[in-house]
Design a protein around this motif. Structure first.
Motif, PDB file in Angstrom:
ATOM      1  N   LEU A   4      -2.766   2.273  -0.397  1.00 45.87           N
ATOM      2  CA  LEU A   4      -2.845   2.655  -1.795  1.00 45.87           C
ATOM      3  C   LEU A   4      -4.270   3.088  -2.129  1.00 45.87           C
ATOM      4  CD1 LEU A   4      -0.801  -0.227  -3.459  1.00 45.87           C
ATOM      5  CD2 LEU A   4      -0.052   2.131  -3.133  1.00 45.87           C
ATOM      6  N   LEU A   5      -4.373   4.078  -2.990  1.00 42.41           N
ATOM      7  CA  LEU A   5      -5.680   4.498  -3.479  1.00 42.41           C
ATOM      8  C   LEU A   5      -6.110   3.583  -4.619  1.00 42.41           C
ATOM      9  CD1 LEU A   5      -5.158   8.376  -3.584  1.00 42.41           C
ATOM     10  CD2 LEU A   5      -6.139   6.985  -1.744  1.00 42.41           C
ATOM     11  N   PRO A   6      -7.422   3.506  -4.888  1.00 41.95           N
ATOM     12  CA  PRO A   6      -7.876   2.675  -6.022  1.00 41.95           C
ATOM     13  C   PRO A   6      -7.232   3.082  -7.344  1.00 41.95           C
ATOM     14  CG  PRO A   6      -9.728   3.266  -4.627  1.00 41.95           C
ATOM     15  CD  PRO A   6      -8.553   4.046  -4.116  1.00 41.95           C
ATOM     16  N   ALA A   7      -6.877   4.354  -7.475  1.00 40.99           N
ATOM     17  CA  ALA A   7      -6.288   4.824  -8.737  1.00 40.99           C
ATOM     18  C   ALA A   7      -4.805   4.499  -8.865  1.00 40.99           C
ATOM     19  CB  ALA A   7      -6.484   6.339  -8.870  1.00 40.99           C
ATOM     20  N   ASP A   8      -4.173   4.072  -7.767  1.00 38.62           N
ATOM     21  CA  ASP A   8      -2.745   3.774  -7.817  1.00 38.62           C
ATOM     22  C   ASP A   8      -2.494   2.476  -8.575  1.00 38.62           C
ATOM     23  OD1 ASP A   8      -1.788   5.959  -6.340  1.00 38.62           O
ATOM     24  OD2 ASP A   8      -2.323   4.983  -4.459  1.00 38.62           O
ATOM     25  N   PRO A   9      -1.396   2.418  -9.324  1.00 43.24           N
ATOM     26  CA  PRO A   9      -1.054   1.152  -9.996  1.00 43.24           C
ATOM     27  C   PRO A   9      -0.567   0.128  -8.982  1.00 43.24           C
ATOM     28  CG  PRO A   9       0.682   2.769 -10.307  1.00 43.24           C
ATOM     29  CD  PRO A   9      -0.438   3.495  -9.613  1.00 43.24           C
ATOM     30  N   SER A  10      -0.497  -1.114  -9.418  1.00 44.65           N
ATOM     31  CA  SER A  10       0.026  -2.181  -8.562  1.00 44.65           C
ATOM     32  C   SER A  10       1.528  -2.327  -8.706  1.00 44.65           C
ATOM     33  CB  SER A  10      -0.635  -3.516  -8.918  1.00 44.65           C
ATOM     34  OG  SER A  10      -1.998  -3.499  -8.632  1.00 44.65           O
ATOM     35  N   VAL A  11       2.012  -2.124  -9.910  1.00 45.81           N
ATOM     36  CA  VAL A  11       3.421  -2.360 -10.212  1.00 45.81           C
ATOM     37  C   VAL A  11       3.941  -1.200 -11.049  1.00 45.81           C
ATOM     38  CG1 VAL A  11       5.083  -3.908 -11.315  1.00 45.81           C
ATOM     39  CG2 VAL A  11       3.073  -4.862 -10.180  1.00 45.81           C
ATOM     40  N   ILE A  12       5.153  -0.765 -10.740  1.00 44.57           N
ATOM     41  CA  ILE A  12       5.842   0.240 -11.550  1.00 44.57           C
ATOM     42  C   ILE A  12       7.253  -0.270 -11.793  1.00 44.57           C
ATOM     43  CG2 ILE A  12       6.768   2.585 -11.634  1.00 44.57           C
ATOM     44  CD1 ILE A  12       4.436   3.510  -9.956  1.00 44.57           C
ATOM     45  N   GLY A  13       7.591  -0.496 -13.055  1.00 42.66           N
ATOM     46  CA  GLY A  13       8.939  -0.934 -13.397  1.00 42.66           C
ATOM     47  C   GLY A  13       9.366  -2.220 -12.720  1.00 42.66           C
ATOM     48  N   GLY A  14       8.421  -3.113 -12.429  1.00 45.96           N
ATOM     49  CA  GLY A  14       8.744  -4.359 -11.763  1.00 45.96           C
ATOM     50  C   GLY A  14       8.720  -4.273 -10.244  1.00 45.96           C
ATOM     51  N   TYR A  15       8.469  -3.084  -9.707  1.00 46.94           N
ATOM     52  CA  TYR A  15       8.399  -2.899  -8.259  1.00 46.94           C
ATOM     53  C   TYR A  15       6.938  -2.987  -7.829  1.00 46.94           C
ATOM     54  CZ  TYR A  15      13.232  -1.241  -8.505  1.00 46.94           C
ATOM     55  OH  TYR A  15      14.582  -1.144  -8.719  1.00 46.94           O
ATOM     56  N   ARG A  16       6.627  -3.879  -6.900  1.00 53.42           N
ATOM     57  CA  ARG A  16       5.269  -4.071  -6.412  1.00 53.42           C
ATOM     58  C   ARG A  16       4.974  -3.060  -5.303  1.00 53.42           C
ATOM     59  NH1 ARG A  16       1.124  -6.895  -8.419  1.00 53.42           N
ATOM     60  NH2 ARG A  16       2.406  -8.757  -8.693  1.00 53.42           N
ATOM     61  N   LEU A  17       3.952  -2.212  -5.505  1.00 54.72           N
ATOM     62  CA  LEU A  17       3.644  -1.159  -4.546  1.00 54.72           C
ATOM     63  C   LEU A  17       2.883  -1.722  -3.351  1.00 54.72           C
ATOM     64  CD1 LEU A  17       2.586   1.766  -6.917  1.00 54.72           C
ATOM     65  CD2 LEU A  17       4.867   0.937  -6.300  1.00 54.72           C
ATOM     66  N   ALA A  18       3.227  -1.208  -2.150  1.00 53.59           N
ATOM     67  CA  ALA A  18       2.592  -1.669  -0.919  1.00 53.59           C
ATOM     68  C   ALA A  18       1.819  -0.574  -0.201  1.00 53.59           C
ATOM     69  CB  ALA A  18       3.645  -2.238   0.026  1.00 53.59           C
ATOM     70  N   GLY A  19       2.200   0.656  -0.370  1.00 55.49           N
ATOM     71  CA  GLY A  19       1.517   1.752   0.314  1.00 55.49           C
ATOM     72  C   GLY A  19       2.105   3.079  -0.108  1.00 55.49           C
ATOM     73  N   ARG A  20       1.504   4.146   0.407  1.00 55.42           N
ATOM     74  CA  ARG A  20       1.968   5.507   0.119  1.00 55.42           C
ATOM     75  C   ARG A  20       2.757   6.042   1.315  1.00 55.42           C
ATOM     76  NH1 ARG A  20      -1.422   9.637  -2.920  1.00 55.42           N
ATOM     77  NH2 ARG A  20      -1.858   8.634  -4.924  1.00 55.42           N
ATOM     78  N   LEU A  21       3.980   6.478   1.040  1.00 61.87           N
ATOM     79  CA  LEU A  21       4.794   7.103   2.074  1.00 61.87           C
ATOM     80  C   LEU A  21       4.553   8.598   2.151  1.00 61.87           C
ATOM     81  CD1 LEU A  21       8.162   5.222   1.469  1.00 61.87           C
ATOM     82  CD2 LEU A  21       6.524   4.835   3.314  1.00 61.87           C
ATOM     83  N   GLY A  22       4.098   9.193   1.059  1.00 61.60           N
ATOM     84  CA  GLY A  22       3.840  10.623   1.029  1.00 61.60           C
ATOM     85  C   GLY A  22       3.448  11.053  -0.365  1.00 61.60           C
ATOM     86  N   ALA A  23       2.864  12.238  -0.465  1.00 68.22           N
ATOM     87  CA  ALA A  23       2.449  12.778  -1.759  1.00 68.22           C
ATOM     88  C   ALA A  23       2.549  14.288  -1.707  1.00 68.22           C
ATOM     89  CB  ALA A  23       1.014  12.345  -2.092  1.00 68.22           C
ATOM     90  N   GLY A  24       2.907  14.880  -2.824  1.00 69.77           N
ATOM     91  CA  GLY A  24       3.000  16.329  -2.946  1.00 69.77           C
ATOM     92  C   GLY A  24       2.657  16.753  -4.342  1.00 69.77           C
ATOM     93  N   GLY A  25       2.927  18.023  -4.625  1.00 66.05           N
ATOM     94  CA  GLY A  25       2.567  18.541  -5.927  1.00 66.05           C
ATOM     95  C   GLY A  25       3.325  17.893  -7.069  1.00 66.05           C
ATOM     96  N   MET A  26       4.580  17.479  -6.821  1.00 63.16           N
ATOM     97  CA  MET A  26       5.391  16.913  -7.883  1.00 63.16           C
ATOM     98  C   MET A  26       5.082  15.440  -8.145  1.00 63.16           C
ATOM     99  SD  MET A  26       7.344  19.174  -9.256  1.00 63.16           S
ATOM    100  CE  MET A  26       7.873  20.847  -8.910  1.00 63.16           C
ATOM    101  N   GLY A  27       4.555  14.741  -7.156  1.00 65.60           N
ATOM    102  CA  GLY A  27       4.283  13.331  -7.359  1.00 65.60           C
ATOM    103  C   GLY A  27       4.020  12.608  -6.063  1.00 65.60           C
TER     104      GLY A  27
END
Length: 705
Positions: A4-27
């Motif tokens: 995760l980047l420093p700018a990434d949130p920790s939680v979205i909608g109750g889901y705890r983020l662990a890492g990035r699977l991919g990124a593109g122009g849409m999100g």
């Protein structure tokens, strides 16, 4: 998977983020833990794409339909929120490689395993279609391999964000090589389009090659529409059914249920080729052994004083960068974290203003860049004379050295400078695309004035906006000239294979998309051949019109010379890239379409031309007026931006069309490409006495032109 980047949130909608699977122009797609502890893939769409209410409605509908899918070969939807500032969708996570990766690493699959794959994917498509969805992006990268069988992913949402639709200007933002002919033509697609894509996937899996070849998008799409697939090496037992899937006409293709019957029931035992079970198991073990993720930002009770609140993700990222530069978050740094916007607050009660820096990126050795610097400087000076302004503009220039590497390095320096609010890339097709990756990473908006390569049609950037029609649409001014003024019985498209990808853009527009009213014939000219033989064939019908589809001035000159010597008398047209000394010397009476106006000759830019002469002591050259418009377009967006961060500027600019002196700037709300409409800034020139002379604007072309 990335951290995760420093700018990434920790939680979205109750889901705890662990890492990035991919990124593109849409999100971004995150690996996350659900509230119940299950691993999931959580796709987050960037806020600027959600500003359009129509987008949210489509997203909501597709998420609801996708949630109905219960088939064993699709991943279940665990949750979604179409109303969030950044809409998101969570699906079960499949801890295995994609089919694309598996074929790349281990080569083609045996027939028995391809049959099992085909059966499972056909069953998945049957469930998707029954739920009222058309996948529209069936490709190896969207098939994940698990121990018990494949999983088809990214259904529905690809459609919701416009990632697989053919845009109205002819630019494809999906996956060329797997799109059906009707999808490539921009026509309405149905379930049979997914069957065509499945046929492409099975052919790629069985042979190791895409059935319509590789190369630029234009070339692949042209072959998809007009050529038969390359199925050499396809096992005999698969040849017939795969060819039926790849039929050009949708009604000739089998349905998913018929495919299941042909391929037989899926057998989970040994469904993967030798070597792949170990890869799948290794991937699963690597993810499933991860610990419960820790927060990436401070959490706890909300502080009573907002000043004591933990910094937002964006501010936290900037404070970290500031610490690296030796800047404190307090004291002398002041409002540094607000992207360097100095605030002028005079005590006499006059308007409070912010300071916004516009950086012009190009090469001082490029005459077109110098023209743009002068046009931009005039726009900045005029803007700053307005007593009612709320923004002061500062113009900076940056040298890209005229190379892709130089452009990327210069863009990275600008992206790292928080004082820069927007970049205007003045270079051509070599340098402009290279500015996007570093600016996309920093969410710094890039306005592109001159480049027209197909690379810029993709929506896979959160920062770039192309302020002109790209080459994907062909040269619109000369197409209108042929249709409205000349009206030939037949037009010969000279396809110069010395610049095959660029040439095919015009070929596709005039043939596949039928933008010419006349009958068309394509004449291919090999890269190492001259134009003598082609010119002689064309001269047999001397009144036919000729469109040179290449971009090299020397090749255009050779074509012009050959046509002249062969006695051709018809109208001859080309695009702006041929306008250089070799062609101008021999291209007498050719009509050329360009993306820049002659401000001194164009009736709609005479006031600008007079002001330019008064300021710089010379008439405006090519692209000066377009850069003037780019600054004014940026200024109105920066004014509306207020105190928001620079990362939101692109979303502001996308919201409303804007009329400049050279063109009307407007963008599709979903695909975000430059919209083709009246007054889109295409101009017609005529070569006379070795000079390209302005004739008229594209939208003013008529029978008298």
């Amino acid at each position: 998977m990335e951290r995760l980047l420093p700018a990434d949130p920790s939680v979205i909608g109750g889901y705890r983020l662990a890492g990035r699977l991919g990124a593109g122009g849409m999100g971004v797609v995150y690996l996350a833990r659900s509230p119940h502890g299950a691993w999931c893939a959580l796709k987050v769409i960037r806020a600027e794409y959600a500003d359009d209410p129509g987008f949210r409605a489509r997203f909501r509908r597709e998420a609801e339909l996708a949630a109905r899918l219960t088939g064993r070969w699709t991943v279940p939807v665990l949750g979604a929120d179409a109303e969030a500032r950044e809409p998101w969708l969570a699906t079960a996570y499949v801890p295995g490689p994609s089919l694309a990766e598996a074929v790349a690493l281990h080569g083609p699959w045996p027939e028995a395993q391809v049959r099992g794959l085909g059966s499972a994917l056909a069953e998945a498509l049957d469930g998707v279609h029954t739920a009222g969805l058309v996948h529209r992006d069936v490709k190896p990268a969207n098939v994940l391999l698990a121990v018990d069988g494949p999983r088809l992913i990214d259904f529905g949402i690809a459609r919701a964000v416009g990632a697989t639709a053919l845009t109205t200007d002819g630019s494809v933002v999906g996956s060329p090589g797997y799109l059906s002919p009707e999808q490539a033509r921009g026509r309405t697609v149905g379930p049979s389009s997914d069957v065509f894509s499945l046929g492409c996937v099975l052919a790629r899996t069985a042979t190791g090659r895409p059935p319509f070849g590789t190369g630029g998008a234009a070339a692949v799409l042209y072959r998809t529409v007009h050529k038969e697939p390359d199925l050499d090496g396809l096992p005999e037992g698969l040849d017939g059914i795969v060819r039926r899937c790849l039929a050009k006409q949708p009604e000739s293709r089998p349905g998913p249920r018929e495919l299941v019957d042909v391929f037989g029931e899926f057998a989970p035992e040994r469904w993967l080729p030798e070597g792949l079970p170990a890869l799948v198991a290794a991937r699963a073990a690597r993810v499933l052994d991860l610990p419960v993720p820790e927060p990436t930002m401070l959490s706890g009770p909300a502080p009573a004083d907002p000043a004591d609140a933990p910094p937002s993700p964006t501010r936290r990222r900037l404070l970290v960068a500031g610490a690296a530069l030796g800047v404190s978050a307090a004291g002398g740094a002041g409002a540094w974290w607000r992207w360097g916007r100095g605030t002028a607050s005079p005590s006499d009660g006059s308007t409070r203003r912010t300071r916004q820096v516009i950086a012009l990126l190009g090469s001082p050795d490029d005459a077109f860049h110098q023209n743009q610097v002068r046009g931009a400087r005039l726009a900045v000076e005029q803007h700053n004379k307005d007593a009612g302004r709320t923004v002061d503009l500062v113009l900076r220039t940056a040298d890209d050295r005229g190379t892709a590497a130089g452009a990327a390095a210069a863009a990275a320096r600008l992206a790292a400078d928080p004082a820069v609010s927007v970049v205007i890339a003045t270079g051509g097709n070599t340098t402009a695309p290279a500015t996007l990756p570093p600016c996309t990473e920093a969410r710094l908006t890039v306005l592109i004035t001159r480049a027209d390569t197909e690379e810029l049609n993709s929506a896979n950037t959160t920062t770039g906006l192309v302020l002109r029609i790209t080459r994907t649409t062909g040269p619109p001014a000369v197409l209108r000239y042929l249709n409205r003024a000349v009206r030939p019985a037949r037009t010969v498209i000279v396809n110069d294979l010395a610049t095959a990808t660029a040439s095919l853009s015009a070929v596709r527009i005039t043939t596949t998309y039928g933008k010419l009213d006349s009958k068309t014939v394509v004449e291919d000219v090999a890269a190492d051949a001259d134009f003598t033989a082609v010119a002689r064939r064309i001269a047999v019908r001397p009144e036919d019109a000729v469109l040179f589809a290449g971009v090299r001035p020397d090749r255009a000159a050779a074509c012009a010379r050959a046509l002249r010597d062969a006695g051709h008398r018809g109208v001859r047209v080309a695009g702006e890239h041929v306008l250089a000394a070799p062609f101008l010397a021999v291209g007498e009476d050719w009509r050329v379409g360009a993306g820049y106006t002659d401000a001194g000759a164009d009736p709609r830019t005479r006031a600008f031309a007079a002001a330019f002469r008064a300021r710089h002591g010379q008439p405006p050259g090519p692209w000066a007026a377009e850069a003037y418009d780019a600054v004014r377009f940026a200024a109105q967006g920066l004014t509306a931006l207020g105190d928001d961060e620079r990362s939101t500027l692109r979303a502001v600019l996308l919201r409303h069309p804007w009329q400049g002196i050279t063109r009307r700037v407007g963008f599709d709300s979903v695909g975000q490409f430059f919209q083709v409409q009246e007054d889109t800034g295409e101009f017609l020139y005529r070569v006379t006495d070795g000079t390209a002379r302005f004739v008229t604007r594209s939208d003013d072309i008529d029978a008298k032109t």
